[in-house]
Scaffold this motif. Structure first.
Motif, PDB file in Angstrom:
ATOM      1  N   TRP A   1       0.837  -1.206   0.000  1.00 25.67           N
ATOM      2  CA  TRP A   1       0.000   0.000   0.000  1.00 25.67           C
ATOM      3  C   TRP A   1       0.868   1.250   0.000  1.00 25.67           C
ATOM      4  CZ3 TRP A   1       0.646  -3.058   4.349  1.00 25.67           C
ATOM      5  CH2 TRP A   1       1.204  -2.456   5.475  1.00 25.67           C
ATOM      6  N   ILE A   2       0.278   2.327  -0.417  1.00 22.57           N
ATOM      7  CA  ILE A   2       0.890   3.648  -0.347  1.00 22.57           C
ATOM      8  C   ILE A   2       0.178   4.402   0.759  1.00 22.57           C
ATOM      9  CG2 ILE A   2       1.278   5.827  -1.551  1.00 22.57           C
ATOM     10  CD1 ILE A   2       1.314   4.291  -4.171  1.00 22.57           C
ATOM     11  N   SER A   3       0.973   4.811   1.749  1.00 18.35           N
ATOM     12  CA  SER A   3       0.370   5.470   2.905  1.00 18.35           C
ATOM     13  C   SER A   3      -0.036   6.895   2.552  1.00 18.35           C
ATOM     14  CB  SER A   3       1.376   5.494   4.068  1.00 18.35           C
ATOM     15  OG  SER A   3       0.815   6.100   5.194  1.00 18.35           O
ATOM     16  N   LYS A   4      -1.264   7.256   2.872  1.00 20.52           N
ATOM     17  CA  LYS A   4      -1.773   8.603   2.618  1.00 20.52           C
ATOM     18  C   LYS A   4      -2.436   9.150   3.872  1.00 20.52           C
ATOM     19  CE  LYS A   4      -2.237   8.715  -2.349  1.00 20.52           C
ATOM     20  NZ  LYS A   4      -2.934   9.385  -3.442  1.00 20.52           N
ATOM     21  N   ASP A   5      -2.296  10.471   4.063  1.00 20.38           N
ATOM     22  CA  ASP A   5      -2.909  11.128   5.221  1.00 20.38           C
ATOM     23  C   ASP A   5      -3.478  12.465   4.796  1.00 20.38           C
ATOM     24  OD1 ASP A   5      -2.109   9.560   7.834  1.00 20.38           O
ATOM     25  OD2 ASP A   5      -0.313   9.582   6.577  1.00 20.38           O
ATOM     26  N   ASP A   6      -4.677  12.767   5.282  1.00 16.90           N
ATOM     27  CA  ASP A   6      -5.291  14.076   5.118  1.00 16.90           C
ATOM     28  C   ASP A   6      -4.785  14.920   6.287  1.00 16.90           C
ATOM     29  OD1 ASP A   6      -6.841  16.306   4.855  1.00 16.90           O
ATOM     30  OD2 ASP A   6      -8.751  15.239   4.690  1.00 16.90           O
ATOM     31  N   LEU A   7      -3.824  15.806   6.023  1.00 17.67           N
ATOM     32  CA  LEU A   7      -3.107  16.476   7.108  1.00 17.67           C
ATOM     33  C   LEU A   7      -3.997  17.323   7.997  1.00 17.67           C
ATOM     34  CD1 LEU A   7       0.207  17.580   5.328  1.00 17.67           C
ATOM     35  CD2 LEU A   7      -0.281  15.482   6.599  1.00 17.67           C
ATOM     36  N   PHE A   8      -4.977  17.987   7.420  1.00 21.24           N
ATOM     37  CA  PHE A   8      -5.785  18.909   8.207  1.00 21.24           C
ATOM     38  C   PHE A   8      -7.270  18.543   8.223  1.00 21.24           C
ATOM     39  CE2 PHE A   8      -2.106  21.231   6.509  1.00 21.24           C
ATOM     40  CZ  PHE A   8      -1.471  21.566   7.704  1.00 21.24           C
ATOM     41  N   GLY A   9      -7.612  17.394   7.654  1.00 22.40           N
ATOM     42  CA  GLY A   9      -8.987  16.920   7.697  1.00 22.40           C
ATOM     43  C   GLY A   9      -9.927  17.623   6.761  1.00 22.40           C
ATOM     44  N   ASP A  10      -9.393  18.425   5.826  1.00 19.89           N
ATOM     45  CA  ASP A  10     -10.268  19.154   4.890  1.00 19.89           C
ATOM     46  C   ASP A  10      -9.924  18.836   3.434  1.00 19.89           C
ATOM     47  OD1 ASP A  10      -7.818  20.363   4.639  1.00 19.89           O
ATOM     48  OD2 ASP A  10      -8.476  22.373   5.236  1.00 19.89           O
ATOM     49  N   GLU A  11      -9.083  17.823   3.218  1.00 20.93           N
ATOM     50  CA  GLU A  11      -8.651  17.391   1.896  1.00 20.93           C
ATOM     51  C   GLU A  11      -7.873  18.473   1.152  1.00 20.93           C
ATOM     52  OE1 GLU A  11     -11.873  15.699  -0.308  1.00 20.93           O
ATOM     53  OE2 GLU A  11     -12.201  14.091   1.143  1.00 20.93           O
TER      54      GLU A  11
ATOM     55  N   LEU B   1      11.474  23.496  13.051  1.00 18.94           N
ATOM     56  CA  LEU B   1      10.011  23.397  12.950  1.00 18.94           C
ATOM     57  C   LEU B   1       9.350  24.553  13.688  1.00 18.94           C
ATOM     58  CD1 LEU B   1      10.898  20.429  12.222  1.00 18.94           C
ATOM     59  CD2 LEU B   1       8.696  19.724  13.143  1.00 18.94           C
ATOM     60  N   ALA B   2       8.312  25.105  13.060  1.00 19.85           N
ATOM     61  CA  ALA B   2       7.509  26.210  13.620  1.00 19.85           C
ATOM     62  C   ALA B   2       8.297  27.514  13.706  1.00 19.85           C
ATOM     63  CB  ALA B   2       6.934  25.837  14.987  1.00 19.85           C
TER      64      ALA B   2
ATOM     65  N   ALA C   1       4.632  22.029   5.903  1.00 19.53           N
ATOM     66  CA  ALA C   1       5.914  21.406   6.231  1.00 19.53           C
ATOM     67  C   ALA C   1       5.986  21.017   7.701  1.00 19.53           C
ATOM     68  CB  ALA C   1       7.062  22.345   5.875  1.00 19.53           C
ATOM     69  N   ASP C   2       5.557  21.906   8.578  1.00 23.11           N
ATOM     70  CA  ASP C   2       5.610  21.614  10.019  1.00 23.11           C
ATOM     71  C   ASP C   2       4.733  20.420  10.363  1.00 23.11           C
ATOM     72  OD1 ASP C   2       7.304  23.732  10.388  1.00 23.11           O
ATOM     73  OD2 ASP C   2       5.736  25.134  11.019  1.00 23.11           O
ATOM     74  N   ARG C   3       3.549  20.373   9.772  1.00 22.03           N
ATOM     75  CA  ARG C   3       2.620  19.280  10.086  1.00 22.03           C
ATOM     76  C   ARG C   3       3.153  17.944   9.581  1.00 22.03           C
ATOM     77  NH1 ARG C   3       0.516  16.026  12.306  1.00 22.03           N
ATOM     78  NH2 ARG C   3      -1.640  15.270  12.205  1.00 22.03           N
ATOM     79  N   VAL C   4       3.646  17.924   8.357  1.00 20.77           N
ATOM     80  CA  VAL C   4       4.068  16.649   7.786  1.00 20.77           C
ATOM     81  C   VAL C   4       5.377  16.171   8.407  1.00 20.77           C
ATOM     82  CG1 VAL C   4       5.405  17.501   5.813  1.00 20.77           C
ATOM     83  CG2 VAL C   4       4.163  15.349   5.629  1.00 20.77           C
ATOM     84  N   LEU C   5       6.292  17.089   8.748  1.00 22.02           N
ATOM     85  CA  LEU C   5       7.558  16.697   9.357  1.00 22.02           C
ATOM     86  C   LEU C   5       7.343  16.014  10.704  1.00 22.02           C
ATOM     87  CD1 LEU C   5       9.817  19.760   8.482  1.00 22.02           C
ATOM     88  CD2 LEU C   5      10.232  17.393   7.795  1.00 22.02           C
ATOM     89  N   GLN C   6       6.327  16.451  11.434  1.00 20.13           N
ATOM     90  CA  GLN C   6       6.037  15.836  12.731  1.00 20.13           C
ATOM     91  C   GLN C   6       5.584  14.386  12.591  1.00 20.13           C
ATOM     92  OE1 GLN C   6       3.206  18.355  14.733  1.00 20.13           O
ATOM     93  NE2 GLN C   6       4.711  19.909  15.219  1.00 20.13           N
ATOM     94  N   MET C   7       5.228  13.981  11.376  1.00 23.54           N
ATOM     95  CA  MET C   7       4.785  12.612  11.126  1.00 23.54           C
ATOM     96  C   MET C   7       5.881  11.752  10.514  1.00 23.54           C
ATOM     97  SD  MET C   7       1.193  13.820   9.399  1.00 23.54           S
ATOM     98  CE  MET C   7       0.462  12.203   9.232  1.00 23.54           C
TER      99      MET C   7
END
Length: 516
Positions: free
Chosen positions: A117-127, A173-174, A185-191
């Motif tokens: 699988w290819i991992s995908k994430d909706d970073l902010f929940g609004d697509e 970060l931040a 960038a800040d949100r995705v780097l934390q993951m």
């Protein structure tokens, strides 16, 4: 084998159980790739097969793109796993079925292989920002706000053309250094973990361009800033810029090989940790490093970074780049025999004594602490070894007290003395050093009490008599201050009875022992 012909609550319980495993499984939103063969439970006839077509089937997990049983079942699988799903109608095509191949109220059996699988994430929940993992990272650590990282960044327009590339850039970060892209960038780097590569498809809101675009990130290193100074006062800070191997670090008394770069000049040092062969800054840092680790060491206390081997002289700030090439692996404490612990403890205590004489007080204190650690539990020692261990602990507590006094850490000195006095109430050194600690804390009454005890044991003790007189002077000064403060308080009061109370307060503040 996964059989999803259970009521929803129980099926949910099975899925919840699957989540506790440490092995990775796909999550909602991931693009999964499977092979499958579907049959009817009623007669075993095959109605569909991706294997027959020679083409794996792909779908977004948990998005309702497939029947409910698949969304539930595939989420519990590991890469490469083959499972059988037995799906009751409510988890498949329901009462209507899917004519002509699947009749109404049919129970279906699927053999499913999860290819990947290819991992995908909706970073902010609004697509507005969808992360796709391109390459998996390693380890467990992820950065947080305020952490510094080494990363590569590439932004692309909606048509795929490259807008900007920033390879091997350092970023906090931040910090706001990336402007409009900082939020993504800040949100995705934390993951992200070290070595991970991701792509984030962004709308205009997160990208700043009318048609949106893509942000590609690679996390090369997570810098680890650590206060390695003896007193944890941030006078010696280590920033890890390259992660080392494994989890082991050098131990007190072990040999190390370390390269040190100062202003472009590199020197290789070989020394025994804790023996004082190098400056305090290097002694502090090497105990916190792993083999192969590279770090930038910043020292802001001149006395800690005077190192003749590097031609370092006292300055306000010294910056060095270190790399730990190798170190001697000593036995762990729990692997040492009683005799070996006693022998190591005696040797390291003597090293501490030499360092104390040289004025390397903090380094000496650390040696005594290491010796104490050897004897945290000695109840099961043989009598002879137990006696030696107790004696070493006592001597180290006394020596620690002497170090703490030099460093003006009077509370710590008092604790060390109390440890000794619990076992030997008449120990002269412990009594005197506790009296010195009390004097340093302006607790003159306690100081004089210990001195009196000493003079009862040794009436000719000159040092004790000198300290007693100093404590008397100190107590008189304190009494004067108290008297003056009380007098000022009384002057500000208008009530006659309160003013008359002043002489009584003066009498009660006196201490009969002070007059002796």
């Amino acid at each position: 084998m996964f059989r999803c012909n259970l009521p929803p609550p129980l099926a949910g319980a099975l899925l919840a159980k699957a989540k506790v495993t440490r092995e990775r499984r796909p999550k909602t939103g991931d693009e999964v790739k499977v092979h499958y063969v579907g049959t009817l439970q009623a007669d075993g006839s095959k109605f569909d097969s991706s294997r027959d077509r020679g083409q794996p089937f792909e779908f977004s997990l948990g998005r309702g793109e497939v029947i409910r049983g698949w969304d539930l079942g595939v989420k519990t699988m590991k890469k490469g796993e083959v499972a059988t799903f037995t799906l009751a109608p409510e988890f498949a095509y329901g009462d209507e079925g899917s004519p002509p191949k699947i009749p109404a109220k049919a129970t279906l059996v699927f053999e499913v292989e999860l290819i990947g699988w290819i991992s995908k994430d909706d970073l902010f929940g609004d697509e507005g920002a969808i992360k796709t993992q391109l390459k998996e990272g390693s380890g467990w650590k992820t950065p947080n706000d305020g952490d510094e990282v080494l990363m590569s960044l590439c932004t692309k327009a909606a048509d795929g053309s490259v807008l900007e590339e920033k390879p091997q850039m350092e970023y906090v970060l931040a910090s706001g250094a990336l402007g409009d892209l900082g939020k993504v960038a800040d949100r995705v780097l934390q993951m992200m973990k070290k070595g991970e590569e991701v792509s984030v498809a962004c709308t205009q809101e997160y990208f700043g361009k009318p048609d949106g675009g893509t942000v590609e990130l690679t996390l090369h290193e997570i810098y680890d800033d650590k206060d390695v100074s003896f007193g944890k006062d941030k006078s010696v800070m280590k920033k890890q810029v390259k992660e080392g191997e494994g989890y082991e670090s050098p131990k007190d008394g072990g040999k190390v090989k370390l390269t040190v770069d100062v202003a472009g000049s590199t020197t290789t040092l070989e020394f025994t940790v804790g023996d004082g062969e190098v400056c305090d800054a290097l002694e502090c840092a090497v105990l916190e490093m792993k083999k192969g680790e590279r770090a930038i060491l910043t020292c802001t206390r001149p006395s800690s970074c005077i190192e003749p081997k590097l031609s370092l002289q006292p300055t306000d700030k010294v910056v060095m780049t270190l790399e730990l090439l190798e170190f001697e692996k000593l036995k762990e404490q729990w692997d040492l025999s009683e005799e070996e612990k006693v022998e190591r403890g005696q040797a390291r205590k003597e090293v501490g004594g030499n360092l104390f004489k040289q004025g390397r007080i903090e380094l000496a204190l650390e040696r005594y602490k290491k010796v104490m650690d050897l004897f945290n539990y000695i109840d099961n020692f043989k009598d002879e070894n137990k006696a030696k261990a107790k004696e070493l602990k006592k001597l180290c507590d006394l020596n620690k007290a002497a170090c703490h006094l030099k460093l003006k850490q009077h509370q710590d000195a008092m604790r060390c003395c109390n440890n000794v006095l619990k076992e030997e109430a008449d120990n002269m050194k412990a009594l005197f050093r506790r009296a010195q600690a009390a004097f340093g804390l302006y607790e003159y009454t306690d100081c004089m009490k210990d001195i009196k005890h000493i003079l009862e044991l040794d009436p000719s003790n000159r040092d004790a008599k000198v300290l007693y007189k100093q404590a008397q002077v100190g107590q008189k000064e304190e009494d004067k201050k108290v008297k003056g403060m009380f007098a000022k308080m009384c002057q500000g009061m208008s009530s006659p009875p309160q003013v008359k109370a002043a002489p009584k307060a003066e009498m009660s503040s006196g201490n009969p022992e002070v007059e002796e």
